[in-house]
Design an enzyme around this catalytic site. Structure first.
Site, PDB file in Angstrom:
ATOM      1  N   HIS A  21      -7.011   4.457   6.047  1.00 16.14           N
ATOM      2  CA  HIS A  21      -6.247   4.119   4.990  1.00 16.14           C
ATOM      3  C   HIS A  21      -5.601   5.186   4.233  1.00 16.14           C
ATOM      4  O   HIS A  21      -4.433   5.051   3.787  1.00 16.14           O
ATOM      5  CB  HIS A  21      -7.305   3.447   3.984  1.00 16.14           C
ATOM      6  CG  HIS A  21      -6.684   2.496   2.864  1.00 16.14           C
ATOM      7  ND1 HIS A  21      -5.551   1.522   3.209  1.00 16.14           N
ATOM      8  CD2 HIS A  21      -6.604   2.757   1.427  1.00 16.14           C
ATOM      9  CE1 HIS A  21      -5.117   1.182   1.980  1.00 16.14           C
ATOM     10  NE2 HIS A  21      -5.783   1.772   1.110  1.00 16.14           N
TER      11      HIS A  21
ATOM     12  N   MET B 130      -1.749  -6.821   7.110  1.00 17.35           N
ATOM     13  CA  MET B 130      -2.761  -7.959   6.495  1.00 17.35           C
ATOM     14  C   MET B 130      -2.014  -8.373   5.093  1.00 17.35           C
ATOM     15  O   MET B 130      -2.962  -8.877   4.268  1.00 17.35           O
ATOM     16  CB  MET B 130      -3.912  -6.806   6.266  1.00 17.35           C
ATOM     17  CG  MET B 130      -4.624  -6.400   7.353  1.00 17.35           C
ATOM     18  SD  MET B 130      -5.917  -5.335   6.770  1.00 17.35           S
ATOM     19  CE  MET B 130      -6.207  -4.221   8.335  1.00 17.35           C
ATOM     20  N   SER B 131      -0.732  -8.476   5.032  1.00 13.97           N
ATOM     21  CA  SER B 131      -0.375  -9.210   3.878  1.00 13.97           C
ATOM     22  C   SER B 131       1.045 -10.042   4.365  1.00 13.97           C
ATOM     23  O   SER B 131       1.390 -10.363   5.334  1.00 13.97           O
ATOM     24  CB  SER B 131      -0.076  -8.134   2.861  1.00 13.97           C
ATOM     25  OG  SER B 131       1.282  -7.411   3.326  1.00 13.97           O
TER      26      SER B 131
ATOM     27  N   ALA C  62       2.754  -2.135   4.247  1.00 18.22           N
ATOM     28  CA  ALA C  62       2.437  -0.852   5.209  1.00 18.22           C
ATOM     29  C   ALA C  62       2.084  -1.581   6.265  1.00 18.22           C
ATOM     30  O   ALA C  62       1.069  -2.793   6.159  1.00 18.22           O
ATOM     31  CB  ALA C  62       1.467  -0.008   4.545  1.00 18.22           C
TER      32      ALA C  62
ATOM     33  N   TYR D  74      -8.336 -10.605   2.882  1.00 20.01           N
ATOM     34  CA  TYR D  74      -9.786  -9.843   3.344  1.00 20.01           C
ATOM     35  C   TYR D  74     -10.770  -9.260   2.228  1.00 20.01           C
ATOM     36  O   TYR D  74     -11.851  -8.844   2.482  1.00 20.01           O
ATOM     37  CB  TYR D  74      -9.030  -8.444   3.928  1.00 20.01           C
ATOM     38  CG  TYR D  74      -8.302  -7.684   3.399  1.00 20.01           C
ATOM     39  CD1 TYR D  74      -8.810  -6.887   2.288  1.00 20.01           C
ATOM     40  CD2 TYR D  74      -7.027  -7.375   3.877  1.00 20.01           C
ATOM     41  CE1 TYR D  74      -8.045  -5.707   1.838  1.00 20.01           C
ATOM     42  CE2 TYR D  74      -6.395  -6.485   3.300  1.00 20.01           C
ATOM     43  CZ  TYR D  74      -6.836  -5.679   2.347  1.00 20.01           C
ATOM     44  OH  TYR D  74      -6.074  -4.583   1.509  1.00 20.01           O
ATOM     45  N   GLU D  75     -10.225  -9.595   0.855  1.00 15.86           N
ATOM     46  CA  GLU D  75     -11.083  -9.375  -0.224  1.00 15.86           C
ATOM     47  C   GLU D  75     -11.871 -10.550  -0.602  1.00 15.86           C
ATOM     48  O   GLU D  75     -12.636 -10.686  -1.472  1.00 15.86           O
ATOM     49  CB  GLU D  75     -10.140  -8.726  -1.424  1.00 15.86           C
ATOM     50  CG  GLU D  75      -9.441  -7.587  -1.232  1.00 15.86           C
ATOM     51  CD  GLU D  75      -8.409  -7.329  -2.401  1.00 15.86           C
ATOM     52  OE1 GLU D  75      -8.939  -6.930  -3.464  1.00 15.86           O
ATOM     53  OE2 GLU D  75      -7.147  -7.923  -2.057  1.00 15.86           O
TER      54      GLU D  75
ATOM     55  N   HIS E  51      -5.280  -9.769  -1.547  1.00 17.42           N
ATOM     56  CA  HIS E  51      -5.566 -10.144  -0.032  1.00 17.42           C
ATOM     57  C   HIS E  51      -6.512 -10.889   0.423  1.00 17.42           C
ATOM     58  O   HIS E  51      -7.596 -11.032  -0.159  1.00 17.42           O
ATOM     59  CB  HIS E  51      -5.758  -8.755   0.657  1.00 17.42           C
ATOM     60  CG  HIS E  51      -4.759  -7.638   0.578  1.00 17.42           C
ATOM     61  ND1 HIS E  51      -4.728  -6.785  -0.557  1.00 17.42           N
ATOM     62  CD2 HIS E  51      -3.740  -7.356   1.457  1.00 17.42           C
ATOM     63  CE1 HIS E  51      -3.503  -6.039  -0.490  1.00 17.42           C
ATOM     64  NE2 HIS E  51      -3.054  -6.360   0.742  1.00 17.42           N
TER      65      HIS E  51
ATOM     66  N   ASN F 215       1.901   3.967  10.853  1.00 21.11           N
ATOM     67  CA  ASN F 215       0.868   4.704  11.788  1.00 21.11           C
ATOM     68  C   ASN F 215       1.125   3.830  13.090  1.00 21.11           C
ATOM     69  O   ASN F 215       1.831   2.630  13.123  1.00 21.11           O
ATOM     70  CB  ASN F 215      -0.581   4.501  11.540  1.00 21.11           C
ATOM     71  CG  ASN F 215      -1.030   3.099  11.272  1.00 21.11           C
ATOM     72  OD1 ASN F 215      -0.793   2.418  10.022  1.00 21.11           O
ATOM     73  ND2 ASN F 215      -1.374   2.307  12.074  1.00 21.11           N
TER      74      ASN F 215
ATOM     75  N   SER G 214       0.810  -1.346   0.115  1.00 16.33           N
ATOM     76  CA  SER G 214      -0.070   0.041   0.221  1.00 16.33           C
ATOM     77  C   SER G 214       0.741   1.181  -0.105  1.00 16.33           C
ATOM     78  O   SER G 214       1.807   1.088   1.001  1.00 16.33           O
ATOM     79  CB  SER G 214      -1.121   0.169   1.308  1.00 16.33           C
ATOM     80  OG  SER G 214      -1.588  -0.969   1.406  1.00 16.33           O
TER      81      SER G 214
ATOM     82  N   HIS H 244      -3.780  -0.479  -4.773  1.00 14.95           N
ATOM     83  CA  HIS H 244      -3.378  -1.757  -5.347  1.00 14.95           C
ATOM     84  C   HIS H 244      -3.752  -1.639  -6.786  1.00 14.95           C
ATOM     85  O   HIS H 244      -4.706  -2.128  -7.146  1.00 14.95           O
ATOM     86  CB  HIS H 244      -3.952  -2.831  -4.488  1.00 14.95           C
ATOM     87  CG  HIS H 244      -3.406  -2.820  -3.046  1.00 14.95           C
ATOM     88  ND1 HIS H 244      -2.463  -3.637  -2.711  1.00 14.95           N
ATOM     89  CD2 HIS H 244      -3.802  -2.310  -1.989  1.00 14.95           C
ATOM     90  CE1 HIS H 244      -2.221  -3.458  -1.530  1.00 14.95           C
ATOM     91  NE2 HIS H 244      -3.041  -2.499  -0.903  1.00 14.95           N
TER      92      HIS H 244
HETATM   93  N1  HPA Z   1      -2.873  -2.583  11.070  1.00 11.44           N
HETATM   94  C1  HPA Z   1      -3.176  -3.361  10.311  1.00 11.44           C
HETATM   95  N2  HPA Z   1      -2.541  -3.267   8.962  1.00 11.44           N
HETATM   96  C2  HPA Z   1      -1.972  -2.225   8.769  1.00 11.44           C
HETATM   97  C3  HPA Z   1      -2.054  -1.096   9.739  1.00 11.44           C
HETATM   98  C4  HPA Z   1      -2.191  -1.458  10.987  1.00 11.44           C
HETATM   99  O1  HPA Z   1      -2.294  -0.482  11.823  1.00 11.44           O
HETATM  100  N3  HPA Z   1      -1.124   0.009   9.191  1.00 11.44           N
HETATM  101  C5  HPA Z   1      -0.875  -0.567   7.854  1.00 11.44           C
HETATM  102  N4  HPA Z   1      -1.754  -1.474   7.641  1.00 11.44           N
END
Ligand code: HPA
Length: 247
Positions: A221, A185-186, A93, A65-66, A63, A209, A11, A41
């Site tokens: 996001h 998440m990857s 990310a 999650y999709e 992903h 973050n 990302s 993406h």
């Molecule tokens: N959590 C999960 N996935 C992420 C985060 C997060 O804080 N930041 C970027 N991808």
């Protein structure tokens, strides 16, 4: 051109692709991969040169999650292996859980926690050794080059979750207790698949973050994408310094 190295862009890191002198571009659909619909993406492979380094670039990923399976989420890695890739750099990310690993910095993966509840190796007796997923030798080189460049580069454990929702503060406390430094998440499934195919693997988290509950800010996001863009510049310098040039 013999191209044995690939980088998978997470990302917000798509700007890396702008620096590649593209010889060939192949969309995910054309390569027989499922297409991602998440902002940031794009979903294509590039073959080209970046700072005289021959490279495959996978921009975007698929992903869990999709709603995709572990097999689908790792199809890109198998496709790259078919093209002759033997070394792969996975980027993502991630949220930081480590009080000293500040957002905006990079963390090189020393190891991971696969908390997705699935594996691309499911379906066979793949009792695969996972004691060194992320190449110690390659990490040594990256650490040394980052040091020479004066680039802060943390190292730690990445926890890969299914998502798509971000974590709760309680989940983050749990992840810290079990040894995670970053969460996303990857990457973990791709790393398992790449390692099982005999590839040399490296992973980098762009810490976009603070993880939930570690600051008063809400996660969004867009912020993840923007922080990724800034940090991408540093990663470009590191790769230019550390990857072998052509000829
Ligand atoms: N959590 C999960 N996935 C992420 C985060 C997060 O804080 N930041 C970027 N991808």
């Amino acid at each position: 051109m013999k191209v044995d190295t690939a980088i998978v862009l997470g990302s917000g890191l798509g700007s890396l692709a702008n620096e590649v002198c593209v010889e060939k571009s192949i969309g995910f659909a054309e390569a027989g991969l499922p297409v991602s619909h998440v902002a940031g993406h794009v979903g294509r492979f590039f073959l080209g040169q970046f700072a005289s380094i021959p490279l495959w670039v996978m921009q975007g990923r698929v992903h869990l999650y999709e709603g995709h399976s572990a097999q689908a989420a790792t199809a890109g890695v198998r496709w790259l292996a078919e093209q002759g890739v033997t070394r792969i750099i996975l980027t993502n990310a991630a949220g930081t859980l480590h009080p000293e690993y500040l957002p905006g910095r990079w963390m090189m993966l020393s190891d991971h926690l696969n908390l997705t509840g699935t594996s691309p190796l499911e379906g066979g007796p793949n009792f695969f050794d996972m004691s060194e997923v992320y190449s110690a030798e390659w990490r040594d080189l990256m650490r040394k080059k980052a040091n020479e460049l004066g680039m802060p580069l943390h190292e730690g454990v990445y926890a890969g979750l299914r998502g798509p929702q971000y974590e709760t503060p309680a989940e983050i406390r749990m992840l810290r207790a079990i040894g995670a430094d970053a969460v996303g998440m990857s990457t973990v499934l791709e790393a398992i698949q790449a390692k099982a195919l005999g590839m040399e693997v490296l992973g980098f988290s762009c810490l976009t973050n603070w993880a939930a509950g570690m600051s008063s800010d809400e996660l969004n996001h867009r912020e993840v994408l923007e922080t990724g863009k800034l940090a991408a510049v540093q990663m470009l310098s590191l790769l230019a310094a550390a990857l072998p040039q052509d000829g």
